[in-house]
Design a protein around this motif. Structure first.
Motif, PDB file in Angstrom:
ATOM      1  N   GLU A   1       0.833  -1.208   0.000  1.00  0.00           N
ATOM      2  CA  GLU A   1       0.000   0.000   0.000  1.00  0.00           C
ATOM      3  C   GLU A   1       0.864   1.253   0.000  1.00  0.00           C
ATOM      4  O   GLU A   1       0.562   2.233  -0.685  1.00  0.00           O
TER       5      GLU A   1
ATOM      6  N   LYS B   1       2.128   2.503  -3.343  1.00  0.00           N
ATOM      7  CA  LYS B   1       1.176   3.197  -4.213  1.00  0.00           C
ATOM      8  C   LYS B   1       1.265   4.714  -4.046  1.00  0.00           C
ATOM      9  O   LYS B   1       0.853   5.464  -4.936  1.00  0.00           O
ATOM     10  N   ASN B   2       1.799   5.158  -2.898  1.00  0.00           N
ATOM     11  CA  ASN B   2       1.815   6.586  -2.585  1.00  0.00           C
ATOM     12  C   ASN B   2       3.200   7.213  -2.608  1.00  0.00           C
ATOM     13  O   ASN B   2       3.337   8.411  -2.846  1.00  0.00           O
TER      14      ASN B   2
END
Length: 397
Positions: free
Chosen positions: A241, A244-245
């Motif tokens: 996760e 993704k950023n």
């Protein structure tokens, strides 16, 4: 005072028990005590008194107890336990135990054995570092409500009741043992573990070679054995996760273990191979922490991890799970951040929070360091342990 510190396990070895024995014994000796350490040799071929010529061949001990084989359990695991304990007892029985003022055991096995063979006027104090029966369940060796479970819990309960005073490193373990074994009339005191803060700090500035040339990236580290109970699998999901950023980070998995292949495969499946580095065992943890921006410990079970103490003292912010004794080490948003176990989403959010909120990160570093240098000082631990020594010596006299 002459102290015998005894453990059923090999010493020195990896893990918290070795750290505990080393730190405590060194501080006791600095305080003027004579300390001997009796354990299984790291070669696993003999029992010995550390830093002495006293050594007992395990092969010879097995020969001495061979006449007991007829009375051993038929279950292979239970049979193995009985043989190993008998070998240890055969060796321990040859020690001049009357020369010690107190015996300090480090597990239920050495406690059970020394309670039988020690002189009556020598107190027996035990530090319990975990619950053997439940650990065997988590490793899949025994199952509840089976013959092995009955054998294990009955032995553990009996061993705990045979010590004059039990020390637990965390309040969590203190309460857990009382509830599981319904201990009554047993003196149990929590004394948090400690380490030599000055010695640890002196190692922090030594050279460490990063695993890649991209040393300007943010470094996240997980310093733990690669076993299912350490929760690496949930950290990998959180890192997927995170990717993704933001991309300017890498995560070091420091440690070896039986699930490395599984973790490497999952890393590839999540396309994290350029971000996750498997560094294996690193002897110099202070230097690893010195290169780390955030320590992450996603464990499913812990007692009082030394690596959190070391991180707090080193000025490395910690994200860990709300299990075992960890909540006694971390006050959320003051000395670290906590996530529920097996919760990759909250783990990811906590990582992202520390990466984005520099003020919070700075505040945690300052508060945790101030807390850690005082709370985890071996001088405090030794003072509290020594008070128990004196109490039990007076009681037995």
């Amino acid at each position: 005072m002459r102290i015998l510190i005894a453990t059923y396990w090999s010493y020195p070895s990896l893990g918290g028990i070795t750290t505990y024995i080393k730190e405590l014994s060194q501080q006791l000796m600095r305080n003027g005590y004579h300390v001997d350490i009796f354990s299984l040799h790291p070669s696993l071929k003999s029992y010995y008194v550390v830093n002495s010529d006293v050594k007992f061949s395990k092969k010879k001990m097995k020969a001495m107890i061979s006449n007991q084989n007829a009375s051993l359990p038929s279950d292979l695991w239970m049979r193995y336990q009985e043989i190993e304990r008998s070998c240890y007892e055969a060796a321990a029985s040859q020690l001049p135990l009357n020369q010690y003022d107190l015996i300090h055991t480090q597990d239920i096995f050495s406690t059970n054995i020394f309670s039988r063979i020690k002189p009556k006027n020598v107190p027996l104090v035990t530090t319990v570092h975990g619950c053997f029966s439940t650990e065997m369940i988590r490793y899949g060796i025994i199952k509840k409500n089976t013959e092995r479970w009955k054998y294990s819990t009955e032995f553990e309960s009996r061993a705990l009741s045979e010590s004059q005073h039990i020390i637990t490193p965390s309040n969590w373990l203190n309460h857990y043992l009382k509830e599981l074994f319904c201990l009554k009339g047993v003196r149990i005191t929590t004394v948090h573990n400690g380490l030599s803060v000055s010695s640890f700090l002196s190692k922090l500035n030594q050279a460490f070679h990063p695993p890649s040339s991209q040393s300007k990236k943010i470094v996240l580290s997980c310093i733990a054995r690669l076993t299912p109970l350490k929760g690496h699998i949930y950290l990998l999901d959180a890192l997927a996760e995170l990717k993704k950023n933001t991309l300017d980070w890498e995560c070091w998995f420091i440690g070896n273990g039986e699930i490395k292949k599984k973790l490497v495969n999952k890393t590839r499946k999540l396309n994290l191979q350029n971000h996750v580095k498997f560094l294996g065992f690193q002897k110099d943890i202070p230097n690893s922490l010195n290169q780390t921006d955030i320590l992450i410990l996603p464990s499913l079970q812990e007692n009082l991890p030394y690596v959190i103490m070391e991180a707090q003292i080193s000025g490395t912010p910690v994200i860990a799970t709300h299990v075992g004794g960890i909540p006694e080490m971390i006050e959320p948003f003051r000395t670290g951040l906590l996530s529920p176990p097996k919760d990759s989403d909250t783990l990811y959010k906590n990582i992202q929070l520390l990466l984005q909120n520099k003020t919070l990160k700075t505040d945690i570093i300052r508060s945790a360091k101030e807390f850690g240098e005082k709370q985890w000082a071996i001088e405090r631990t030794t003072k509290e342990v020594n008070a128990i020594y004196q109490e039990e010596r007076q009681r037995i006299n």
